[in-house]
Design a protein around this motif. Structure first.
Motif, short mmCIF file in Angstrom:
data_model
loop_
_atom_site.label_atom_id
_atom_site.label_comp_id
_atom_site.label_asym_id
_atom_site.label_seq_id
_atom_site.Cartn_x
_atom_site.Cartn_y
_atom_site.Cartn_z
N GLY A 160 43.14 -74.06 -32.43
CA GLY A 160 42.10 -74.87 -31.82
C GLY A 160 42.55 -76.28 -31.52
N ASP A 161 41.58 -77.20 -31.52
CA ASP A 161 41.86 -78.58 -31.12
C ASP A 161 42.92 -79.24 -32.01
N LEU A 162 42.84 -79.02 -33.32
CA LEU A 162 43.78 -79.68 -34.22
C LEU A 162 45.21 -79.22 -33.94
N LEU A 166 48.17 -81.78 -32.80
CA LEU A 166 49.40 -81.99 -33.57
C LEU A 166 50.63 -81.66 -32.72
N THR A 167 50.54 -80.61 -31.93
CA THR A 167 51.66 -80.24 -31.06
C THR A 167 51.95 -81.35 -30.06
N ALA A 168 50.89 -81.94 -29.52
CA ALA A 168 51.07 -83.04 -28.56
C ALA A 168 51.68 -84.26 -29.24
N ALA A 246 49.16 -72.55 -37.06
CA ALA A 246 49.39 -72.27 -35.64
C ALA A 246 50.33 -73.30 -35.03
N ALA A 247 50.28 -74.53 -35.52
CA ALA A 247 51.11 -75.60 -34.97
C ALA A 247 52.48 -75.68 -35.65
N ALA A 248 52.55 -75.26 -36.90
CA ALA A 248 53.73 -75.52 -37.73
C ALA A 248 54.93 -74.65 -37.37
#
Length: 352
Positions: A160-162, A166-168, A246-248
């Motif tokens: 989702g948004d988080l 974080l990726t950005a 999802a970002a890590a």
């Protein structure tokens, strides 16, 4: 004050925890749903004691929080010929040295193993730590090692948004996420010291610590941010937790030697095949090797050596193989988990 679930299961069949904080609420919800039990939490009282003693089935979601009352209830239920099942979250404490209390605890649980209709169940398999067989009847995986199974596949983490945020912010850098409470025993100090000794890490590594900062660790939190770390100082939601995975590219699981126990944070990393950074010779390293889970094992003593490993994460990321059979392995563990808990609730003894 007790809190009873509504219409979850038979009121004579209970799952109990002292309070719903931390992982306890998820345990209560999981066991209530999976085994048709009514969740109960609260400090011990006369009415609760009677309710638990008279219950047809009783599962302690964690016996570690109040061992004295646990013993009292087990004795009462034994006199009434009723079965009791209990999860032992920190059995490794029985084998620590340096304090007499650890030896007494080991002797206590070695004795309690002899009580009929009591099933002591560790959430660390005996294969990962054979000593545990001396203080418990069965050893199984923590349910947070297979709770992302949907049928016979593991569902991906919510993105989702988080996760997008974080990726950005990472801007192409390797992302290392540290989910959960930010305490010294979970390695917050160790990670922060490593980052502080190597300012150049900021160029290639984006470190996210997401969880409430332990009281007394506020100076560490400041140092962490000065070293380029991204801090989310609050308890995160379940959805946000999934976003972190999802970002890590890596998940931090390098905990202190005196916190050597099962880890739901590592369990999720194993399911979603996000490589974990963990401590050498730890229980979760043994589990990672048993299930061929992607991981990097480091010592928990030298921040400079850790900083050198962190510098190499970009290259190490490419060397982390995926395990195509992880869902199949976790499904097998879930079936075994169900069998062990059902046996224990019915008072049946079975070999590990």
């Amino acid at each position: 004050m007790n809190a009873l679930g509504t219409n979850t299961g038979d009121k004579r069949d209970l799952v109990y925890a002292v309070n719903p904080s931390g992982h306890r609420q998820s345990y209560l919800d999981f066991f209530a749903t999976r085994f048709a039990l009514t969740p109960v939490h609260g400090a011990m009282s006369v009415s609760l004691l009677i309710q638990m003693a008279r219950a047809r089935k009783l599962l302690f979601a964690t016996l570690d929080d109040d061992i004295l009352w646990f013993i009292v209830i087990v004795i009462l239920r034994t006199l009434l010929f009723k079965p009791t099942a209990a999860l032992f979250l920190r059995p490794q404490k029985c084998f620590e040295t340096g304090k007499r209390i650890y030896r007494l605890k080991r002797m206590l649980f070695q004795t309690m193993r002899l009580i009929p209709k009591l099933q002591l169940i560790t959430i660390t398999p005996f294969k990962a730590d054979p000593r545990l067989e001396k203080v418990a009847h069965r050893g199984i995986l923590d349910p947070q090692y297979f709770d992302m199974l949907a049928g016979d596949v593991i569902r991906p983490p919510a993105k989702g948004d988080l996760a997008h945020e974080l990726t950005a912010q990472a801007g192409g850098r390797v992302i290392l996420c540290f989910p959960g409470s930010l305490t010294k025993i979970k390695g917050f100090s160790y990670l922060t010291k490593a980052m502080a000794t190597a300012p150049d890490l900021q160029k290639t590594l984006f470190v996210v610590c997401a969880g409430s900062v332990e009281k007394g660790c506020e100076p560490l939190a400041e140092t962490f941010q000065e070293a380029g770390g991204h801090l989310i100082d609050r308890r995160i939601t379940d959805e946000e937790l999934e976003n972190l995975y999802a970002a890590a590219h890596f998940i931090w699981c390098c905990y202190a030697p005196d916190y050597d126990q099962a880890s739901g944070i590592f369990g999720r990393a194993m399911q979603w095949q996000v490589p974990a950074i963990l401590r050498k010779h730890s229980t979760i390293e043994s589990i990672a090797e048993q299930f061929s889970a992607a991981h990097i094992a480091v010592e928990n003593t030298d921040p400079t050596a850790l900083a050198e490993t962190l510098r190499k994460l970009g290259n190490l990321r490419e060397q982390q193989p995926l395990n195509p059979s992880i869902a199949e392995r976790m499904l097998s563990e879930r079936l075994r988990f169900d069998e062990v808990i059902k046996d224990a609730l019915e008072g049946r003894r079975a070999s590990n």
